[in-house]
Design a protein around this motif. Structure first.
Motif, PDB file in Angstrom:
ATOM      1  N   LEU A 105       0.828  -1.203   0.000  1.00 40.81           N
ATOM      2  CA  LEU A 105       0.000   0.000   0.000  1.00 40.81           C
ATOM      3  C   LEU A 105       0.865   1.258   0.000  1.00 40.81           C
ATOM      4  CD1 LEU A 105      -3.021   0.426  -0.084  1.00 40.81           C
ATOM      5  CD2 LEU A 105      -3.037   0.652   2.391  1.00 40.81           C
ATOM      6  N   ALA A 106       2.009   1.198   0.654  1.00 38.13           N
ATOM      7  CA  ALA A 106       2.916   2.348   0.646  1.00 38.13           C
ATOM      8  C   ALA A 106       3.488   2.580  -0.749  1.00 38.13           C
ATOM      9  CB  ALA A 106       4.037   2.128   1.654  1.00 38.13           C
ATOM     10  N   LEU A 107       3.779   1.499  -1.481  1.00 38.34           N
ATOM     11  CA  LEU A 107       4.268   1.645  -2.858  1.00 38.34           C
ATOM     12  C   LEU A 107       3.203   2.264  -3.747  1.00 38.34           C
ATOM     13  CD1 LEU A 107       6.198  -1.735  -3.314  1.00 38.34           C
ATOM     14  CD2 LEU A 107       7.174   0.559  -3.086  1.00 38.34           C
ATOM     15  N   TRP A 108       1.954   1.818  -3.574  1.00 37.23           N
ATOM     16  CA  TRP A 108       0.873   2.421  -4.363  1.00 37.23           C
ATOM     17  C   TRP A 108       0.745   3.907  -4.032  1.00 37.23           C
ATOM     18  CZ3 TRP A 108      -3.365   5.213  -3.067  1.00 37.23           C
ATOM     19  CH2 TRP A 108      -4.289   5.467  -4.081  1.00 37.23           C
ATOM     20  N   GLN A 109       0.862   4.255  -2.770  1.00 35.43           N
ATOM     21  CA  GLN A 109       0.748   5.648  -2.357  1.00 35.43           C
ATOM     22  C   GLN A 109       1.843   6.497  -2.994  1.00 35.43           C
ATOM     23  OE1 GLN A 109       1.306   6.257   1.836  1.00 35.43           O
ATOM     24  NE2 GLN A 109       0.258   8.232   1.853  1.00 35.43           N
ATOM     25  N   ALA A 110       3.039   5.941  -3.135  1.00 35.17           N
ATOM     26  CA  ALA A 110       4.148   6.697  -3.714  1.00 35.17           C
ATOM     27  C   ALA A 110       3.945   6.969  -5.198  1.00 35.17           C
ATOM     28  CB  ALA A 110       5.457   5.939  -3.488  1.00 35.17           C
ATOM     29  N   GLU A 111       3.192   6.102  -5.882  1.00 35.02           N
ATOM     30  CA  GLU A 111       3.023   6.240  -7.329  1.00 35.02           C
ATOM     31  C   GLU A 111       1.676   6.826  -7.722  1.00 35.02           C
ATOM     32  OE1 GLU A 111       3.546   2.309  -8.726  1.00 35.02           O
ATOM     33  OE2 GLU A 111       5.702   2.211  -8.267  1.00 35.02           O
ATOM     34  N   ALA A 112       0.749   6.964  -6.785  1.00 39.01           N
ATOM     35  CA  ALA A 112      -0.607   7.400  -7.108  1.00 39.01           C
ATOM     36  C   ALA A 112      -0.641   8.875  -7.477  1.00 39.01           C
ATOM     37  CB  ALA A 112      -1.534   7.138  -5.929  1.00 39.01           C
ATOM     38  N   HIS A 113      -1.685   9.237  -8.238  1.00 37.69           N
ATOM     39  CA  HIS A 113      -1.887  10.632  -8.620  1.00 37.69           C
ATOM     40  C   HIS A 113      -2.333  11.440  -7.404  1.00 37.69           C
ATOM     41  CE1 HIS A 113      -3.661  14.163 -10.652  1.00 37.69           C
ATOM     42  NE2 HIS A 113      -2.792  13.876 -11.627  1.00 37.69           N
ATOM     43  N   GLU A 114      -2.017  12.718  -7.422  1.00 41.36           N
ATOM     44  CA  GLU A 114      -2.313  13.574  -6.274  1.00 41.36           C
ATOM     45  C   GLU A 114      -3.800  13.598  -5.948  1.00 41.36           C
ATOM     46  OE1 GLU A 114      -1.157  15.946  -3.124  1.00 41.36           O
ATOM     47  OE2 GLU A 114       0.126  14.958  -4.606  1.00 41.36           O
ATOM     48  N   THR A 115      -4.653  13.567  -6.971  1.00 38.52           N
ATOM     49  CA  THR A 115      -6.094  13.632  -6.721  1.00 38.52           C
ATOM     50  C   THR A 115      -6.613  12.374  -6.027  1.00 38.52           C
ATOM     51  OG1 THR A 115      -6.499  12.746  -8.943  1.00 38.52           O
ATOM     52  CG2 THR A 115      -6.465  15.153  -8.680  1.00 38.52           C
TER      53      THR A 115
END
Length: 738
Positions: A105-115
Motif C-alpha cells: 500500500l505504501a508503494l501504491w501511495q508513492a506512485e498514485a496521482h495527487e487527486t
C-alpha cells in the motif's frame, strides 16, 4: 479611508452538529463552496451552521451545488467537479492484507496521482502494517457497506436531474406554457439545508455508519424491517468532508513503541463497564466546533494538527483526550467538542455513530477549574500506566477485568460537566473500588500500580457550594488529622511511598508521600477491610499508634499534631447513638483518602467552616474529652492551668505506649482501668482529676475507640476536659480547678 466590507451570512439549521453525518456534510459544503468563493468561512452559532463570506443568497448556493451535481454526467472526467471517490487503492490494500505488511500500500501511495491521495489518506495509513480510520471501516467498507458505491449511486442520481411526478408536473407544464418544471434536486437540497421535511430520499446509500436515519429500522411498518433513507445530497456532501480527515503515521517515544495510524480527533474506544460491552465500540471521534468563522485553509490546518497531547505523549484514549483539552485547552478557536462513539449494530461488521456528550470549552482559569484539570491528569495517569489491569482480547474473545471502564466513564463525565458534584463523587468511588480490587488480587499487585494523591483545591467540588453532611464532616475530621508523614491512605489502601532499598521501604517523620505504590506484598499497616465500621476504624487507630512509635525510633522530629477540620459535638453524639449512615461514612473516608493532606489551602478551610450550634454533653462525650487528649498528640490548653500545654514535652505524661495501652483497655471494655490509667497520666502532667465513686462503661467499646479518631476543636476539648478536674475554692470566692 478604508471601506467597510460586509460579509454575507447564511444560516443552515438543517446541518445540525448533533449528527455525525451532518457534521461531515458541513465540512464538505465548505470545501465545495470555497472553489468558487475562496473567502467562504463557516462557524456554529446556537447549534446552527453559519456560512460566512460565500454566496450572498441561498439561491446562489443552491444553483452552484446543482450545477456541480450536473457535471458528474460529463464524459470528460476532468470536468467532473465532485472529488472522485473510487477506492483506487483496493488492489494494493488486498495485497497488504495478504502479506500482513504495509509495504504494497505504501508503494501504491508513492506512485498514485495527487487527486487520488485526498481520500486515501483519510482511509488508511501504511507503516509496518496498515492502520485504518475507524470512521471508514477497513479501507472504505464496513461489512457490506461500501462507501464508494453509495457515493457513486448518490452522484449518479443527482446528475440525472429528475422532475416532479404526477399532478405537480402537469400543473407546472400548463402554467409555464410547456417549459420545464422545477428541478427536484434543488428543492430537495433546500429542504436538506434548512431542516425541512424531505420527500426525495434514497435507500442503500451505505450511509448508516454516519447517518443514523440511514440504518435499517426494525419493527417499523408491515415488514420485520425497512431500509433507512436519506437525501443523496447528504451522502455526497459527507463524502466531500472526508478529505479533511487525512491521517499519518505516529510513533510514541520508547524502544518498544510501535508506529500507529493517527487520524484527526480520533481516539480508541472507551473501556467497557460490563462484560457484554467489550469490543462493542470500535472507536470515537471528537468533532470540533468553533464560533469564529474559519476558512478552508484554517480548517485544513486545524485538522492537520488535530491531535491532543498529555505530558508530551499523544492522547490516544478518550480519557487522555478529554484531560488534554481540559488541562491544556485549545489554541485554534475551538469552542466545543462533540464526542461520538462508533458502536457495532446488529452486525459485528457494521457500526453506527452515537452522540455521547458535548464538551464546552471556556477560558476560565480559576483555582477550582485548574485543580479539576490536575485531578483529571492524575486519574488518567493512573489508568494509562503499564501496570494498571485492563481488558484484553485473547483470540476471538475478550478477557474482561472491569477496572478501567467505570473510572474512564466517570472521568469523561467530570470533564464534560466540571461543576457537577455527583460526577466528581462517582469518579472517586470508581477509583476507590478499583484500588480495592488491586489490593485484594495478587496478580494485580504484581503491576505495582502507582497514583498521585489529588489536590485539595478540588475538594469543594464534591459539595456544589453546600456544606458537608454529618458523615462527610466526621470523615473530614478523621482523615485530615493524620500526620503528613503517615496519611490515612496508608491504612485505607495497601500502599507504600517511602524509599525502597533491597525490597524494604524506609520511613521517618520527614518522609512525605508524593506518589503511592501498591507493592507486590501488602504492607502490615493495611488494616482496612470488611466488617463493622467501628471495629475497622478502631483497628486503624491501634495500627496508627504502632506506626507512630516506630517512626519515633528514627531519631527524627515528630510534627505538631493538627485538627484542620474539627467535628462538631452534635456529630459525635450522632455517632455514639448510631444515628447516621455508616455505609456513607465509609465511602466518604475512602474518597478523602485519595487526597493530598500534606498542606491545606486556606480557601478550603474557609469553605468547610459552617455554623456551630450548642450540643448536649452526655457521659460518652465527657469520657471522650478525658481520653482523646492522651491519644491524639495535640496540645491541651486549659485556662485554669498555668502551663500553656497540659502535656508539655517535659512532663513525659503522654507517650505512644501509654496511648496504646489505653486503647487496648477500652476495646476490652475495661473502662474503670482505662480511667485510672488516664488519671495517673494527668497527675504526671500536674492536672488532678476529681474522684468519682462510680463505675464507668460504654454500650459499645469499639464505637468509643473509633470516636477517638474524630478530632474536635480546641475549645470543645478544653470544655470537656474541665469537667474532670478536681474543684477547689478560691479565697475571694468562686471555684477553680487544680
Amino acid at each position: 479611508m478604508t471601506t467597510e466590507r460586509r460579509l454575507s451570512v447564511l444560516a443552515l439549521p438543517g446541518l445540525s452538529p448533533d449528527s455525525l453525518g451532518n457534521y461531515l456534510a458541513s465540512l464538505g459544503l465548505l470545501r465545495v463552496l470555497s472553489r468558487k468563493w475562496p473567502s467562504t468561512r463557516i462557524a456554529w452559532r446556537d447549534e446552527v451552521l453559519q456560512v460566512v463570506g460565500g454566496p450572498s443568497t441561498l439561491d446562489e448556493l443552491l444553483d452552484e451545488l446543482v450545477r456541480i451535481a450536473g457535471t458528474q454526467g460529463d464524459s470528460d472526467f476532468n470536468k467532473r467537479e465532485w472529488t472522485q471517490y473510487d477506492k483506487a487503492w483496493s488492489n494494493a490494500q488486498k495485497k497488504s492484507t495478504k502479506a500482513k505488511s504495509g509495504a504494497p500500500l505504501a508503494l501504491w501511495q508513492a506512485e498514485a496521482h495527487e487527486t487520488q491521495l485526498q481520500f486515501f489518506a483519510a482511509h488508511a495509513v501504511p507503516h509496518v502494517r496498515v492502520s485504518f480510520n475507524p470512521l471508514l471501516g477497513s479501507g472504505g467498507n464496513a461489512g457490506r457497506r461500501d462507501f464508494a458505491a453509495g457515493w457513486k449511486q448518490a452522484v449518479d442520481v443527482l446528475a440525472a436531474a429528475p422532475k416532479p411526478k404526477g399532478r405537480g408536473k402537469k400543473i407546472s407544464e400548463a402554467g409555464a406554457g410547456g417549459s420545464e418544471g422545477p428541478d427536484e434536486r434543488r428543492s430537495a437540497l433546500q429542504a436538506f439545508l434548512l431542516g425541512r421535511p424531505i420527500t426525495w430520499l434514497l435507500e442503500k446509500l451505505a450511509a448508516g455508519s454516519w447517518f443514523s436515519e440511514a440504518t435499517k429500522l426494525y419493527n417499523s411498518g408491515q415488514a420485520p424491517a425497512r431500509e433507512g433513507q436519506i437525501s443523496p445530497w447528504a451522502m455526497v456532501l459527507a463524502c466531500e468532508g472526508l478529505a479533511l480527515l487525512a491521517g499519518g503515521a505516529s510513533r510514541r517515544l520508547g524502544a518498544r513503541a510501535r508506529a500507529v495510524g493517527a487520524f484527526p480527533f480520533m481516539t480508541q474506544p472507551v473501556a467497557p463497564e460490563a462484560a457484554g460491552e467489550a469490543g462493542r465500540i470500535l472507536g470515537e471521534i471528537w468533532t470540533p466546533l468553533w464560533t469564529r468563522p474559519m476558512s478552508l485553509a484554517e480548517t485544513n490546518t486545524l485538522f492537520s494538527r488535530g491531535r491532543a497531547e498529555l505530558r508530551g505523549r499523544s492522547a490516544l484514549t478518550p480519557a487522555a483526550f478529554a484531560t488534554a483539552i481540559r488541562r491544556r485547552g485549545v489554541d485554534a478557536g475551538v469552542s466545543e467538542f462533540r464526542r461520538f462513539t462508533l458502536g457495532r449494530t446488529t452486525s459485528a461488521n457494521t457500526f453506527e455513530p452515537h452522540l455521547e456528550t458535548c464538551f464546552s470549552l471556556d477560558s476560565g482559569s480559576d483555582t477550582r477549574s485548574a485543580a479539576g484539570s490536575r485531578v483529571l491528569a492524575r486519574m488518567t495517569s493512573l489508568i494509562e500506566q503499564r501496570g494498571f489491569p485492563r481488558d484484553r482480547k485473547a483470540g476471538q474473545r475478550w478477557r474482561f477485568v472491569g477496572l478501567r471502564g467505570p473510572i474512564e466513564a466517570a472521568l469523561l463525565d467530570v470533564a464534560a460537566n466540571p461543576d457537577r458534584s455527583e460526577g466528581a463523587i462517582a469518579l472517586l468511588d470508581a477509583v476507590a473500588t478499583a484500588l480495592d480490587r488491586i489490593d485484594r488480587n495478587r496478580g494485580f499487585r504484581e503491576g505495582r500500580v502507582r497514583w498521585e494523591p489529588l489536590p485539595l483545591d478540588w475538594l469543594p467540588s464534591l459539595f456544589a457550594d453546600e456544606q458537608p453532611g454529618v458523615e462527610a464532616r466526621l470523615a473530614l475530621s478523621l482523615v485530615s488529622a493524620f500526620p503528613a508523614a503517615l496519611p490515612f491512605a496508608a491504612f485505607r489502601f495497601g500502599v507504600e511511598w517511602g524509599r525502597e532499598r533491597n525490597g524494604k521501604y524506609e520511613y521517618d517523620w520527614t518522609t512525605k508521600p508524593t506518589c503511592f505504590e501498591h507493592s507486590k506484598v501488602a504492607p502490615a499497616r493495611w488494616v482496612w477491610g470488611p466488617g463493622e465500621l467501628a471495629r475497622v476504624i478502631g483497628a486503624v487507630l491501634s495500627r496508627k499508634l504502632f506506626e507512630e512509635a516506630r517512626l519515633d525510633g528514627t531519631n527524627t522530629t515528630r510534627p505538631q499534631a493538627r485538627a484542620p477540620f474539627a467535628a462538631r459535638l452534635a456529630d459525635l453524639n450522632q455517632w455514639f447513638a448510631g444515628d447516621l449512615d455508616e455505609a456513607l461514612l465509609a465511602r466518604w473516608l475512602s474518597r478523602f483518602a485519595l487526597f493530598d493532606w500534606s498542606t491545606i489551602p486556606q480557601k478550603v478551610r474557609a469553605f468547610m467552616q459552617g455554623e456551630v450550634r450548642p450540643s448536649r454533653v452526655d457521659g460518652e462525650l465527657a469520657l471522650l474529652g478525658l481520653m482523646q487528649p492522651l491519644v491524639d498528640q495535640r496540645s491541651l490548653i486549659v485556662r485554669s492551668i498555668p502551663r500553656k500545654d497540659v502535656f508539655a514535652e517535659e512532663t513525659g505524661a503522654r507517650t505512644t505506649e501509654a496511648a496504646h495501652s489505653l486503647v487496648t483497655l477500652i476495646r476490652s471494655g475495661n473502662l474503670d482501668a482505662a480511667t485510672r490509667l488516664a488519671g495517673s497520666r494527668y497527675a504526671m502532667a500536674g492536672a488532678r482529676l476529681a474522684s468519682f465513686d462510680a463505675a464507668f462503661g460504654t454500650h459499645d467499646p469499639d464505637r468509643f475507640v473509633a470516636a477517638l479518631l474524630f478530632t474536635i476543636s480546641d475549645r470543645d476539648r478544653a470544655v470537656l476536659f474541665e469537667r474532670w478536674l478536681r474543684p477547689r475554692r478560691r479565697p475571694p470566692g468562686g471555684i477553680i480547678h487544680a
